[in-house]
Scaffold this motif. Structure first.
Motif, PDB file in Angstrom:
ATOM      1  N   ASP A 118       0.856  -1.153  -0.075  1.00 11.42           N
ATOM      2  CA  ASP A 118      -0.023  -0.068   0.182  1.00 11.42           C
ATOM      3  C   ASP A 118       0.864   1.320   0.081  1.00 11.42           C
ATOM      4  OD1 ASP A 118      -2.302  -1.419   0.038  1.00 11.42           O
ATOM      5  OD2 ASP A 118      -2.442  -1.251   2.193  1.00 11.42           O
ATOM      6  N   ALA A 119       1.700   1.318   0.792  1.00 13.35           N
ATOM      7  CA  ALA A 119       2.821   2.541   0.822  1.00 13.35           C
ATOM      8  C   ALA A 119       3.696   2.708  -0.199  1.00 13.35           C
ATOM      9  CB  ALA A 119       3.679   2.383   2.095  1.00 13.35           C
ATOM     10  N   VAL A 120       3.828   1.560  -1.025  1.00 18.89           N
ATOM     11  CA  VAL A 120       4.716   1.741  -2.138  1.00 18.89           C
ATOM     12  C   VAL A 120       3.874   2.223  -3.264  1.00 18.89           C
ATOM     13  CG1 VAL A 120       6.102   0.590  -4.106  1.00 18.89           C
ATOM     14  CG2 VAL A 120       6.671   0.181  -1.492  1.00 18.89           C
ATOM     15  N   PHE A 121       2.538   1.966  -3.479  1.00 18.79           N
ATOM     16  CA  PHE A 121       1.751   1.975  -4.559  1.00 18.79           C
ATOM     17  C   PHE A 121       1.312   3.417  -4.473  1.00 18.79           C
ATOM     18  CE2 PHE A 121       1.041  -2.553  -5.632  1.00 18.79           C
ATOM     19  CZ  PHE A 121       1.834  -2.623  -6.934  1.00 18.79           C
ATOM     20  N   ARG A 122       0.985   4.029  -3.137  1.00 18.92           N
ATOM     21  CA  ARG A 122       0.825   5.397  -3.045  1.00 18.92           C
ATOM     22  C   ARG A 122       1.892   6.309  -3.284  1.00 18.92           C
ATOM     23  NH1 ARG A 122      -1.050   3.851   2.430  1.00 18.92           N
ATOM     24  NH2 ARG A 122      -3.151   3.220   2.177  1.00 18.92           N
ATOM     25  N   LEU A 123       3.266   5.733  -2.894  1.00 22.84           N
ATOM     26  CA  LEU A 123       4.273   6.704  -3.295  1.00 22.84           C
ATOM     27  C   LEU A 123       4.544   6.579  -4.629  1.00 22.84           C
ATOM     28  CD1 LEU A 123       6.770   8.060  -2.338  1.00 22.84           C
ATOM     29  CD2 LEU A 123       7.662   6.001  -2.136  1.00 22.84           C
ATOM     30  N   ILE A 124       4.679   5.395  -5.389  1.00 26.10           N
ATOM     31  CA  ILE A 124       5.302   5.552  -6.812  1.00 26.10           C
ATOM     32  C   ILE A 124       4.068   5.694  -7.880  1.00 26.10           C
ATOM     33  CG2 ILE A 124       7.069   4.118  -6.390  1.00 26.10           C
ATOM     34  CD1 ILE A 124       5.324   1.866  -8.006  1.00 26.10           C
ATOM     35  N   GLY A 125       3.068   5.768  -7.407  1.00 19.76           N
ATOM     36  CA  GLY A 125       1.466   6.189  -8.385  1.00 19.76           C
ATOM     37  C   GLY A 125       1.627   5.009  -9.256  1.00 19.76           C
ATOM     38  N   GLU A 126       1.706   5.567 -10.701  1.00 18.83           N
ATOM     39  CA  GLU A 126       1.670   4.655 -12.086  1.00 18.83           C
ATOM     40  C   GLU A 126       3.022   4.436 -12.458  1.00 18.83           C
ATOM     41  OE1 GLU A 126      -1.567   6.255 -14.321  1.00 18.83           O
ATOM     42  OE2 GLU A 126      -2.902   5.868 -12.775  1.00 18.83           O
ATOM     43  N   ILE A 127       4.030   4.564 -11.825  1.00 17.24           N
ATOM     44  CA  ILE A 127       5.359   4.205 -12.440  1.00 17.24           C
ATOM     45  C   ILE A 127       5.463   2.859 -13.037  1.00 17.24           C
ATOM     46  CG2 ILE A 127       7.648   4.026 -12.168  1.00 17.24           C
ATOM     47  CD1 ILE A 127       7.436   6.326 -10.017  1.00 17.24           C
ATOM     48  N   GLY A 128       5.065   1.821 -12.261  1.00 15.19           N
ATOM     49  CA  GLY A 128       4.931   0.535 -12.780  1.00 15.19           C
ATOM     50  C   GLY A 128       4.184   0.538 -14.334  1.00 15.19           C
ATOM     51  N   LEU A 129       3.064   0.950 -14.294  1.00 14.59           N
ATOM     52  CA  LEU A 129       2.071   1.082 -15.242  1.00 14.59           C
ATOM     53  C   LEU A 129       2.935   1.497 -16.622  1.00 14.59           C
ATOM     54  CD1 LEU A 129      -1.316   1.316 -13.781  1.00 14.59           C
ATOM     55  CD2 LEU A 129      -0.580  -0.561 -15.012  1.00 14.59           C
ATOM     56  N   ASN A 130       3.238   2.905 -16.258  1.00 14.12           N
ATOM     57  CA  ASN A 130       3.802   3.581 -17.259  1.00 14.12           C
ATOM     58  C   ASN A 130       5.032   3.186 -17.994  1.00 14.12           C
ATOM     59  OD1 ASN A 130       1.755   5.641 -16.993  1.00 14.12           O
ATOM     60  ND2 ASN A 130       2.978   6.934 -15.667  1.00 14.12           N
ATOM     61  N   THR A 131       6.064   2.511 -16.914  1.00 15.37           N
ATOM     62  CA  THR A 131       7.145   1.973 -17.489  1.00 15.37           C
ATOM     63  C   THR A 131       6.801   0.769 -18.706  1.00 15.37           C
ATOM     64  OG1 THR A 131       8.261   2.666 -15.441  1.00 15.37           O
ATOM     65  CG2 THR A 131       9.460   0.865 -16.929  1.00 15.37           C
ATOM     66  N   TRP A 132       5.748  -0.079 -17.943  1.00 12.24           N
ATOM     67  CA  TRP A 132       5.606  -1.252 -18.754  1.00 12.24           C
ATOM     68  C   TRP A 132       4.901  -0.831 -19.978  1.00 12.24           C
ATOM     69  CZ3 TRP A 132       6.825  -5.858 -19.873  1.00 12.24           C
ATOM     70  CH2 TRP A 132       5.989  -6.622 -20.329  1.00 12.24           C
ATOM     71  N   GLU A 133       3.993  -0.038 -20.063  1.00  7.08           N
ATOM     72  CA  GLU A 133       3.372   0.701 -21.302  1.00  7.08           C
ATOM     73  C   GLU A 133       4.519   1.013 -22.254  1.00  7.08           C
ATOM     74  OE1 GLU A 133       1.024   4.436 -21.810  1.00  7.08           O
ATOM     75  OE2 GLU A 133      -0.476   2.991 -21.388  1.00  7.08           O
ATOM     76  N   ALA A 134       5.492   1.654 -21.607  1.00  6.51           N
ATOM     77  CA  ALA A 134       6.628   2.148 -22.596  1.00  6.51           C
ATOM     78  C   ALA A 134       7.402   0.774 -23.310  1.00  6.51           C
ATOM     79  CB  ALA A 134       7.619   3.051 -21.821  1.00  6.51           C
ATOM     80  N   ILE A 135       7.800  -0.150 -22.445  1.00  4.98           N
ATOM     81  CA  ILE A 135       8.426  -1.018 -22.922  1.00  4.98           C
ATOM     82  C   ILE A 135       7.730  -2.214 -23.675  1.00  4.98           C
ATOM     83  CG2 ILE A 135      10.323  -0.472 -21.391  1.00  4.98           C
ATOM     84  CD1 ILE A 135       9.700  -3.283 -19.751  1.00  4.98           C
ATOM     85  N   MET A 136       6.200  -2.288 -23.404  1.00  5.20           N
ATOM     86  CA  MET A 136       5.707  -3.210 -23.797  1.00  5.20           C
ATOM     87  C   MET A 136       5.567  -3.570 -25.470  1.00  5.20           C
ATOM     88  SD  MET A 136       1.465  -4.308 -23.175  1.00  5.20           S
ATOM     89  CE  MET A 136       1.147  -2.869 -23.724  1.00  5.20           C
ATOM     90  N   PRO A 137       5.870  -2.508 -26.165  1.00  6.79           N
ATOM     91  CA  PRO A 137       5.963  -2.821 -27.860  1.00  6.79           C
ATOM     92  C   PRO A 137       7.073  -3.542 -28.011  1.00  6.79           C
ATOM     93  CG  PRO A 137       5.189  -0.678 -27.202  1.00  6.79           C
ATOM     94  CD  PRO A 137       5.545  -1.169 -25.815  1.00  6.79           C
ATOM     95  N   TRP A 138       8.154  -3.459 -27.426  1.00  9.44           N
ATOM     96  CA  TRP A 138       9.510  -4.015 -27.865  1.00  9.44           C
ATOM     97  C   TRP A 138      10.066  -5.137 -26.875  1.00  9.44           C
ATOM     98  CZ3 TRP A 138      13.197  -3.399 -24.287  1.00  9.44           C
ATOM     99  CH2 TRP A 138      13.332  -2.563 -23.643  1.00  9.44           C
TER     100      TRP A 138
END
Length: 156
Positions: free
Chosen positions: A105-125
């Motif tokens: 909970d603490a990590v997701f509140r802190l990092i927001g959507e960093i994980g989602l945004n990073t995966w979205e950026a690398i997913m095409p390749w």
């Protein structure tokens, strides 16, 4: 020199735990302090500091294929070092969360959507990179982090 180092980490099937709970170390103490220390070391390492963009700089990945990545971020370039540090940090964060070494909970509140945004950026390749490097687990923790982040948001 390869563009990205191979990561031979095997992603074990981890037993489900209650939200926010992590495994105990050999003294029966939670591993959160160790994980936090590792993240602090990664964040403040000389290599990380020297590859950070200047204040106000927006990092735009701007690639759609594995070939684009290799052309835009040539081996030995400052841009590649920065990209590697960002991906290493998010990959490490995903690994630590997956192993329940950080309070979710603490990590997701802190990092927001960093994980989602990073995966979205690398997913095409990333599939092409995994095939070329013969590493089916390349950035698998980023992939897991994005999926878990999405689930966490839905559980809200």
């Amino acid at each position: 020199m390869p563009l990205f180092r191979r990561n031979r980490t095997v992603l074990p099937s981890l037993p489900p735990t209650r939200r926010g709970q992590g495994p105990a170390d050999h003294n029966g103490q939670w591993g959160y302090r160790r994980a936090a220390a590792l993240l602090q070391i990664a964040r403040s390492s000389p290599a990380m500091i020297s590859t950070r963009p200047t204040p106000g700089c927006v990092f735009e990945f701007g690639v759609n294929t594995w070939g684009d990545v290799k052309r835009k971020y040539p081996a030995g370039s400052r841009e590649l070092r920065y990209l590697q540090r960002v991906l290493l940090f998010v990959e490490t964060l995903g690994d630590l969360l997956r192993r329940n070494l950080l309070p979710e909970d603490a990590v997701f509140r802190l990092i927001g959507e960093i994980g989602l945004n990073t995966w979205e950026a690398i997913m095409p390749w990333v599939a092409d990179a995994r095939r070329e490097m013969d590493d089916p687990f390349l950035y698998a923790h980023i992939e897991w982090l994005a999926a878990r982040s999405f689930e966490w948001q839905r559980e809200g």
